[in-house]
Design an enzyme around this catalytic site. Sequence first.
Site, mmCIF file in Angstrom:
data_model
loop_
_atom_site.group_PDB
_atom_site.id
_atom_site.type_symbol
_atom_site.label_atom_id
_atom_site.label_comp_id
_atom_site.label_asym_id
_atom_site.label_seq_id
_atom_site.Cartn_x
_atom_site.Cartn_y
_atom_site.Cartn_z
ATOM 1 N N LYS A 33 0.835 -1.204 0.000
ATOM 2 C CA LYS A 33 0.000 0.000 0.000
ATOM 3 C C LYS A 33 0.865 1.248 0.000
ATOM 4 O O LYS A 33 1.898 1.307 0.689
ATOM 5 C CB LYS A 33 -0.904 -0.034 1.237
ATOM 6 C CG LYS A 33 -1.960 1.073 1.313
ATOM 7 C CD LYS A 33 -2.831 0.846 2.543
ATOM 8 C CE LYS A 33 -3.975 1.846 2.629
ATOM 9 N NZ LYS A 33 -4.862 1.564 3.785
ATOM 10 N N SER A 110 -9.511 1.581 2.486
ATOM 11 C CA SER A 110 -8.588 2.318 1.637
ATOM 12 C C SER A 110 -7.459 1.448 1.084
ATOM 13 O O SER A 110 -6.665 1.909 0.268
ATOM 14 C CB SER A 110 -7.981 3.476 2.434
ATOM 15 O OG SER A 110 -7.218 2.975 3.534
ATOM 16 N N SER A 134 -10.231 -0.585 6.804
ATOM 17 C CA SER A 134 -9.609 -0.533 5.479
ATOM 18 C C SER A 134 -8.987 -1.842 5.006
ATOM 19 O O SER A 134 -8.549 -1.925 3.860
ATOM 20 C CB SER A 134 -8.564 0.584 5.436
ATOM 21 O OG SER A 134 -9.211 1.838 5.470
#
Length: 382
Positions: A33, A110, A134
């Site tokens: 990420k 996310s 997330s």
Amino acid sequence: MSRWDERVWQLLGDPLLHGSPTGPLAGESVAVKDLYDVAGLSVGAGNPARLAATTPADADAPVVAALLAAGASLRGIAQTDEFAYSLAGTNAHHGTPPNPAAPGRISGGSSSGSAAAVALGEASIGLGTDTGGSIRVPAAYQGLFGIRTSHGLVARDGVLPLAPSFDAVGWLTRDADLLARVGAVLVPGTTTSADRRLVTVPALLELADVEVAAAVAGWQPRTPRPRTWPVDELASWRDAFVTLQAWEAWQAHGGWLADRLDTLGADVRARFERAGAVGEEEAATARAVVVAARETIRALVDDQVLVLPAAPTVAPLLGDGLAARLQATREATLALTCVASIGGLPAVTVPLRTSSGLPCGVCLLAAPGRDHDLLDLARELT
């Protein structure tokens, strides 16, 4: 034509970095990420202006270094919602990553790019973070296994924060065995001898849509004990979580964003504008509610394993009216996900399907530090 799908990847290699030739994760690949430091690369946090303005990292984040040392290769840097301040995956700059498990629906965020990379088979491990859901939300939306680790158990050095009181390291995989093998590398401690009795809270199950609730109720391989929880307090817990998260997000990023709010997509900008308006007194009030709620949640979970929906809905459809629909979905989702976030609890998501065939997820929660228990339990029950 782009060399890679920029909805999924900020940067892609073949791989970017090779892992150790030996180790427990040899042969695996990781989508990292865009919040984690990787030596020589800049963290953009899903925002092109920040990516352009940030200097490259001097060293890998310890979590990234540990995965490489264990043999996993770094496939690439995965997209995220801007500053990880969303649960949708609808990045205004790069677009919404595809959801191969539910085409035409959002990916969830996310940790959206990390999840999509795994679901697409472009990486076997999706390294992400979970502040308010997330990991859990994209896992549920895309039919993946995922873990949000106990708050503070896995070091967050070299990880861009959103709200440090709730931020936790997490990852996604396509099977429970690999999820646990990554845990053996990253999570301190071992399996405990604590009770693995499953408990359920009917009132929490009722917060989910009918099809999702039915899938979760129908999955349970052991008859769980029903428990009564003070769910009438959930709304105040969620609101306090949202307020404190906002205040901490502005402390982390407000200095840089104050003159750059126009670089943000509309949804994330609205959250940061609200965050900038949270004062010390409002934050202190919210913190007091969170601290009391944390004690209550941990006492209620005790030494058992709580079963609840990972997200209350299936992935919303793309298309007209999405922004308004996402806001309503976000509020409903946070009412469930804030339980683990406030409690600092480990949470493992196991993928399910509704009666109409859409992906959803069941979430297993336990006391802080019982991460390996949940990982082992997911392996046993799937």
